[in-house]
Design a protein around this motif. Structure first.
Motif, PDB file in Angstrom:
ATOM      1  N   GLY A   1      -8.597 -93.597 -48.921  1.00 25.40           N
ATOM      2  CA  GLY A   1      -9.587 -94.586 -48.549  1.00 25.40           C
ATOM      3  C   GLY A   1     -10.409 -94.258 -47.319  1.00 25.40           C
ATOM      4  N   THR A   2     -10.133 -93.149 -46.646  1.00 21.49           N
ATOM      5  CA  THR A   2     -10.892 -92.744 -45.464  1.00 21.49           C
ATOM      6  C   THR A   2     -11.907 -91.683 -45.870  1.00 21.49           C
ATOM      7  OG1 THR A   2      -8.952 -93.145 -44.071  1.00 21.49           O
ATOM      8  CG2 THR A   2     -10.734 -91.847 -43.105  1.00 21.49           C
ATOM      9  N   ARG A   3     -13.173 -91.903 -45.478  1.00 20.09           N
ATOM     10  CA  ARG A   3     -14.249 -90.976 -45.841  1.00 20.09           C
ATOM     11  C   ARG A   3     -14.432 -89.903 -44.767  1.00 20.09           C
ATOM     12  NH1 ARG A   3     -19.314 -93.500 -45.890  1.00 20.09           N
ATOM     13  NH2 ARG A   3     -18.510 -94.692 -44.143  1.00 20.09           N
ATOM     14  N   PHE A   4     -14.703 -88.664 -45.227  1.00 23.89           N
ATOM     15  CA  PHE A   4     -14.909 -87.534 -44.341  1.00 23.89           C
ATOM     16  C   PHE A   4     -16.113 -86.715 -44.789  1.00 23.89           C
ATOM     17  CE2 PHE A   4     -10.368 -88.417 -44.298  1.00 23.89           C
ATOM     18  CZ  PHE A   4     -10.085 -88.446 -42.951  1.00 23.89           C
ATOM     19  N   ALA A   5     -16.832 -86.172 -43.818  1.00 25.11           N
ATOM     20  CA  ALA A   5     -17.849 -85.149 -44.068  1.00 25.11           C
ATOM     21  C   ALA A   5     -17.220 -83.830 -43.641  1.00 25.11           C
ATOM     22  CB  ALA A   5     -19.109 -85.423 -43.256  1.00 25.11           C
ATOM     23  N   VAL A   6     -17.333 -82.820 -44.488  1.00 23.47           N
ATOM     24  CA  VAL A   6     -16.713 -81.522 -44.216  1.00 23.47           C
ATOM     25  C   VAL A   6     -17.802 -80.451 -44.265  1.00 23.47           C
ATOM     26  CG1 VAL A   6     -14.975 -79.855 -44.991  1.00 23.47           C
ATOM     27  CG2 VAL A   6     -14.556 -82.309 -45.275  1.00 23.47           C
ATOM     28  N   TYR A   7     -17.802 -79.589 -43.266  1.00 19.89           N
ATOM     29  CA  TYR A   7     -18.736 -78.462 -43.202  1.00 19.89           C
ATOM     30  C   TYR A   7     -17.916 -77.188 -43.141  1.00 19.89           C
ATOM     31  CZ  TYR A   7     -22.088 -82.066 -42.014  1.00 19.89           C
ATOM     32  OH  TYR A   7     -22.878 -83.191 -42.037  1.00 19.89           O
TER      33      TYR A   7
ATOM     34  N   ARG B   1      -6.190 -82.498 -45.396  1.00 18.14           N
ATOM     35  CA  ARG B   1      -6.325 -82.656 -46.847  1.00 18.14           C
ATOM     36  C   ARG B   1      -7.789 -82.696 -47.264  1.00 18.14           C
ATOM     37  NH1 ARG B   1      -2.771 -87.702 -47.723  1.00 18.14           N
ATOM     38  NH2 ARG B   1      -3.755 -87.663 -49.773  1.00 18.14           N
ATOM     39  N   ALA B   2      -8.631 -83.365 -46.460  1.00 20.54           N
ATOM     40  CA  ALA B   2     -10.062 -83.435 -46.768  1.00 20.54           C
ATOM     41  C   ALA B   2     -10.691 -82.052 -46.733  1.00 20.54           C
ATOM     42  CB  ALA B   2     -10.772 -84.361 -45.781  1.00 20.54           C
ATOM     43  N   ALA B   3     -10.307 -81.235 -45.757  1.00 21.38           N
ATOM     44  CA  ALA B   3     -10.845 -79.872 -45.667  1.00 21.38           C
ATOM     45  C   ALA B   3     -10.501 -79.086 -46.929  1.00 21.38           C
ATOM     46  CB  ALA B   3     -10.308 -79.166 -44.432  1.00 21.38           C
TER      47      ALA B   3
ATOM     48  N   GLY C   1     -12.109 -76.511 -51.533  1.00 22.44           N
ATOM     49  CA  GLY C   1     -11.378 -75.791 -52.565  1.00 22.44           C
ATOM     50  C   GLY C   1     -10.521 -74.670 -52.003  1.00 22.44           C
ATOM     51  N   CYS C   2     -10.402 -74.600 -50.683  1.00 25.62           N
ATOM     52  CA  CYS C   2      -9.595 -73.582 -50.005  1.00 25.62           C
ATOM     53  C   CYS C   2      -8.291 -74.211 -49.527  1.00 25.62           C
ATOM     54  CB  CYS C   2     -10.347 -73.019 -48.795  1.00 25.62           C
ATOM     55  SG  CYS C   2     -11.920 -72.232 -49.213  1.00 25.62           S
ATOM     56  N   ALA C   3      -7.311 -73.375 -49.229  1.00 28.08           N
ATOM     57  CA  ALA C   3      -6.035 -73.869 -48.719  1.00 28.08           C
ATOM     58  C   ALA C   3      -6.102 -73.971 -47.197  1.00 28.08           C
ATOM     59  CB  ALA C   3      -4.910 -72.923 -49.124  1.00 28.08           C
ATOM     60  N   PRO C   4      -5.857 -75.147 -46.640  1.00 29.45           N
ATOM     61  CA  PRO C   4      -5.816 -75.282 -45.182  1.00 29.45           C
ATOM     62  C   PRO C   4      -4.632 -74.496 -44.612  1.00 29.45           C
ATOM     63  CG  PRO C   4      -6.040 -77.432 -46.231  1.00 29.45           C
ATOM     64  CD  PRO C   4      -5.721 -76.444 -47.309  1.00 29.45           C
ATOM     65  N   VAL C   5      -4.839 -73.835 -43.494  1.00 32.54           N
ATOM     66  CA  VAL C   5      -3.785 -73.087 -42.825  1.00 32.54           C
ATOM     67  C   VAL C   5      -2.890 -74.078 -42.066  1.00 32.54           C
ATOM     68  CG1 VAL C   5      -3.296 -71.348 -41.055  1.00 32.54           C
ATOM     69  CG2 VAL C   5      -5.216 -71.024 -42.628  1.00 32.54           C
TER      70      VAL C   5
ATOM     71  N   GLY D   1     -10.506 -84.495 -27.965  1.00 33.13           N
ATOM     72  CA  GLY D   1      -9.313 -85.283 -27.689  1.00 33.13           C
ATOM     73  C   GLY D   1      -8.533 -85.609 -28.941  1.00 33.13           C
ATOM     74  N   PRO D   2      -7.271 -86.016 -28.770  1.00 37.59           N
ATOM     75  CA  PRO D   2      -6.383 -86.207 -29.919  1.00 37.59           C
ATOM     76  C   PRO D   2      -6.809 -87.304 -30.890  1.00 37.59           C
ATOM     77  CG  PRO D   2      -5.346 -86.981 -27.906  1.00 37.59           C
ATOM     78  CD  PRO D   2      -6.610 -86.291 -27.503  1.00 37.59           C
ATOM     79  N   ASN D   3      -7.561 -88.295 -30.447  1.00 44.84           N
ATOM     80  CA  ASN D   3      -8.013 -89.363 -31.347  1.00 44.84           C
ATOM     81  C   ASN D   3      -9.469 -89.195 -31.749  1.00 44.84           C
ATOM     82  OD1 ASN D   3      -5.528 -90.673 -31.435  1.00 44.84           O
ATOM     83  ND2 ASN D   3      -5.961 -91.770 -29.546  1.00 44.84           N
ATOM     84  N   SER D   4      -9.982 -87.999 -31.601  1.00 46.28           N
ATOM     85  CA  SER D   4     -11.370 -87.719 -31.933  1.00 46.28           C
ATOM     86  C   SER D   4     -11.616 -87.883 -33.425  1.00 46.28           C
ATOM     87  CB  SER D   4     -11.721 -86.286 -31.513  1.00 46.28           C
ATOM     88  OG  SER D   4     -13.022 -85.956 -31.916  1.00 46.28           O
ATOM     89  N   ALA D   5     -12.853 -88.192 -33.775  1.00 46.30           N
ATOM     90  CA  ALA D   5     -13.238 -88.294 -35.179  1.00 46.30           C
ATOM     91  C   ALA D   5     -13.677 -86.947 -35.725  1.00 46.30           C
ATOM     92  CB  ALA D   5     -14.374 -89.310 -35.331  1.00 46.30           C
ATOM     93  N   VAL D   6     -13.576 -85.891 -34.909  1.00 45.99           N
ATOM     94  CA  VAL D   6     -14.024 -84.554 -35.305  1.00 45.99           C
ATOM     95  C   VAL D   6     -12.896 -83.558 -35.053  1.00 45.99           C
ATOM     96  CG1 VAL D   6     -15.743 -82.748 -34.937  1.00 45.99           C
ATOM     97  CG2 VAL D   6     -16.381 -85.145 -34.646  1.00 45.99           C
ATOM     98  N   ALA D   7     -12.676 -82.670 -36.031  1.00 44.28           N
ATOM     99  CA  ALA D   7     -11.646 -81.639 -35.875  1.00 44.28           C
ATOM    100  C   ALA D   7     -12.055 -80.391 -36.642  1.00 44.28           C
ATOM    101  CB  ALA D   7     -10.293 -82.138 -36.375  1.00 44.28           C
ATOM    102  N   ARG D   8     -11.373 -79.312 -36.326  1.00 45.09           N
ATOM    103  CA  ARG D   8     -11.552 -78.051 -37.045  1.00 45.09           C
ATOM    104  C   ARG D   8     -10.241 -77.666 -37.718  1.00 45.09           C
ATOM    105  NH1 ARG D   8     -15.652 -74.075 -33.977  1.00 45.09           N
ATOM    106  NH2 ARG D   8     -17.269 -75.624 -33.604  1.00 45.09           N
ATOM    107  N   VAL D   9     -10.381 -77.030 -38.873  1.00 44.06           N
ATOM    108  CA  VAL D   9      -9.231 -76.605 -39.659  1.00 44.06           C
ATOM    109  C   VAL D   9      -9.515 -75.198 -40.168  1.00 44.06           C
ATOM    110  CG1 VAL D   9      -7.859 -77.064 -41.729  1.00 44.06           C
ATOM    111  CG2 VAL D   9      -8.725 -78.970 -40.378  1.00 44.06           C
ATOM    112  N   ASN D  10      -8.557 -74.285 -40.004  1.00 46.03           N
ATOM    113  CA  ASN D  10      -8.695 -72.951 -40.573  1.00 46.03           C
ATOM    114  C   ASN D  10      -8.359 -72.997 -42.062  1.00 46.03           C
ATOM    115  OD1 ASN D  10      -9.318 -71.981 -38.045  1.00 46.03           O
ATOM    116  ND2 ASN D  10      -7.267 -71.208 -37.643  1.00 46.03           N
ATOM    117  N   LEU D  11      -8.996 -72.127 -42.825  1.00 47.62           N
ATOM    118  CA  LEU D  11      -8.845 -72.117 -44.286  1.00 47.62           C
ATOM    119  C   LEU D  11      -8.483 -70.734 -44.794  1.00 47.62           C
ATOM    120  CD1 LEU D  11     -12.194 -73.974 -45.049  1.00 47.62           C
ATOM    121  CD2 LEU D  11      -9.910 -75.013 -45.070  1.00 47.62           C
ATOM    122  N   ARG D  12      -7.785 -70.718 -45.916  1.00 47.15           N
ATOM    123  CA  ARG D  12      -7.557 -69.484 -46.684  1.00 47.15           C
ATOM    124  C   ARG D  12      -8.329 -69.644 -47.980  1.00 47.15           C
ATOM    125  NH1 ARG D  12      -2.228 -70.023 -45.375  1.00 47.15           N
ATOM    126  NH2 ARG D  12      -1.629 -68.656 -43.691  1.00 47.15           N
ATOM    127  N   CYS D  13      -9.362 -68.835 -48.136  1.00 43.82           N
ATOM    128  CA  CYS D  13     -10.231 -68.971 -49.315  1.00 43.82           C
ATOM    129  C   CYS D  13     -10.118 -67.749 -50.212  1.00 43.82           C
ATOM    130  CB  CYS D  13     -11.671 -69.152 -48.885  1.00 43.82           C
ATOM    131  SG  CYS D  13     -11.938 -70.623 -47.881  1.00 43.82           S
TER     132      CYS D  13
END
Length: 88
Positions: free
Chosen positions: A22-28, A56-58, A63-67, A76-88
């Motif tokens: 139920g939470t919406r995300f934009a992913v780049y 999970r959204a990333a 379509g890649c596996a999050p690392v 900060g820890p409660n930020s609405a923005v984060a980065r995730v490494n991927l295995r594609c």
């Protein structure tokens, strides 16, 4: 309304959208990294679930596996923005 403009190093990357529990995300995605932006306001009690949902959204959007353990909040820890490494 949430700001969905990515950080400068993700400018020009296509926006991909995902909804996780139920939470919406934009992913780049740029190469093997994704920037995830939470679009919805959540209660303090719900914030603990955000890192897992962002990871999970990333994966779902790209379509890649999050690392494992690669989630890094931007601002900060409660930020609405984060980065995730991927295995594609």
């Amino acid at each position: 309304m949430a700001c969905t403009t990515p950080s400068p190093d993700f400018l020009g990357a296509p926006r991909l959208d995902a909804v996780i529990e139920g939470t919406r995300f934009a992913v780049y995605r740029r190469g093997n990294e994704a920037q995830v932006i939470r679009l919805d306001r959540l209660s303090r009690a719900e914030l603990g679930a955000v890192p897992d949902r962002m990871i999970r959204a990333a994966g779902e959007a790209t379509g890649c596996a999050p690392v494992a353990r690669s989630w890094r909040p931007v601002g900060g820890p409660n930020s609405a923005v984060a980065r995730v490494n991927l295995r594609c």
